[in-house]
Scaffold this active site. Structure first.
Site, short mmCIF file in Angstrom:
data_model
loop_
_atom_site.label_atom_id
_atom_site.label_comp_id
_atom_site.label_asym_id
_atom_site.label_seq_id
_atom_site.Cartn_x
_atom_site.Cartn_y
_atom_site.Cartn_z
N SER A 1 25.02 23.28 -15.98
CA SER A 1 24.92 21.83 -15.93
C SER A 1 24.33 21.21 -17.19
CB SER A 1 24.09 21.38 -14.72
OG SER A 1 22.72 21.64 -14.93
N LYS B 1 16.59 19.62 -16.06
CA LYS B 1 17.40 18.42 -16.21
C LYS B 1 16.72 17.44 -17.17
CE LYS B 1 20.73 19.30 -13.22
NZ LYS B 1 20.42 20.74 -13.15
#
Length: 233
Positions: free
Chosen positions: A154, A192
């Site tokens: 991701s 993230k």
């Protein structure tokens, strides 16, 4: 995300433009990157142009313009983007010094590997120290550090790949734009980009195949900020 050769070529072109105002020839680029043919340079140039890092000006020989460079995070982390400082696996080893003494300030630092971190669907972060990796001290700066093995894709557009070791500086706070280790609901950890959206926290991936997660602050605990990547080739 750039490959190693793409980044080396982009840096070489940019440095030559700064020095002389003229981009290097294809032969010079081939020699600088130690490639056997100019066809490899053509492929690299095309890839850099497609990714928006350079522009070839029409009807002009050797006319290449550098539009942007990957942003490199310092100890404070990138604010708009992040291209990690990448350490090859063998750079943590002490180089032979011909019998000389290695200065303490140059000795590799043993950083504990604390488990895995998800760059994808959050997974549980292992909190047991498994082994250590050797990292050049100038990569770390001040504070306490640890490493986590990246699992998932991701964050690939930020140059963070599955299997990389994420070097983390322990910190309980973050600024918008930092790439962080976020613990969600005291159970799941994920890597993230951190942003504030009103009263909420957004955890953003760097891959369009994944969705941004919007969470209330009481569900998110910052456990550290990314400062670099350790990668074996």
């Amino acid at each position: 995300m750039l490959t190693r050769k793409q980044y080396e070529l982009l840096r070489f072109i940019n440095e030559r433009l700064k020095e002389s105002g003229v981009p290097p020839s294809f032969d010079e680029m081939k020699d600088a990157l130690d490639l056997r043919s100019k066809s490899g340079i053509h492929r690299l140039i095309t890839a850099l142009e497609e990714r928006g890092f350079i522009r070839r000006l029409p009807n002009r020989a050797r006319a290449i313009e550098v539009i942007k460079l990957p942003e490199v995070a310092g100890n404070g982390g990138g604010r708009r983007g992040f291209t990690p400082s990448v350490i090859e696996g063998n750079l943590g080893k002490v180089r032979p010094s011909g019998g000389g003494v290695v200065d303490d300030a140059e000795r590799p630092v043993a950083v504990p590997v604390m488990g895995r971190i998800a760059a994808g669907t959050p997974i549980e972060a292992l909190q047991t120290r498994s082994h250590t990796i050797s990292v050049p001290p100038d990569m770390l700066g001040s504070g306490e550090h640890y490493a986590l093995e990246v699992r998932g894709d991701s964050m690939v557009e930020a140059g963070i790949l599955d299997g990389d070791m994420a070097l983390i500086q322990r910190n309980e706070t973050a600024e918008t734009g930092d790439i962080v280790v976020a613990l969600i609901d005291d159970e799941e950890a994920t890597l993230k980009r951190f942003r504030r959206r009103g009263a909420s926290i957004a955890l953003e991936p760097a891959n369009t195949a994944y969705e941004v997660r919007i969470l209330p602050p009481n569900r998110v605990q910052i456990q550290g900020k990314l400062i670099g990547i350790y990668r074996k080739y």
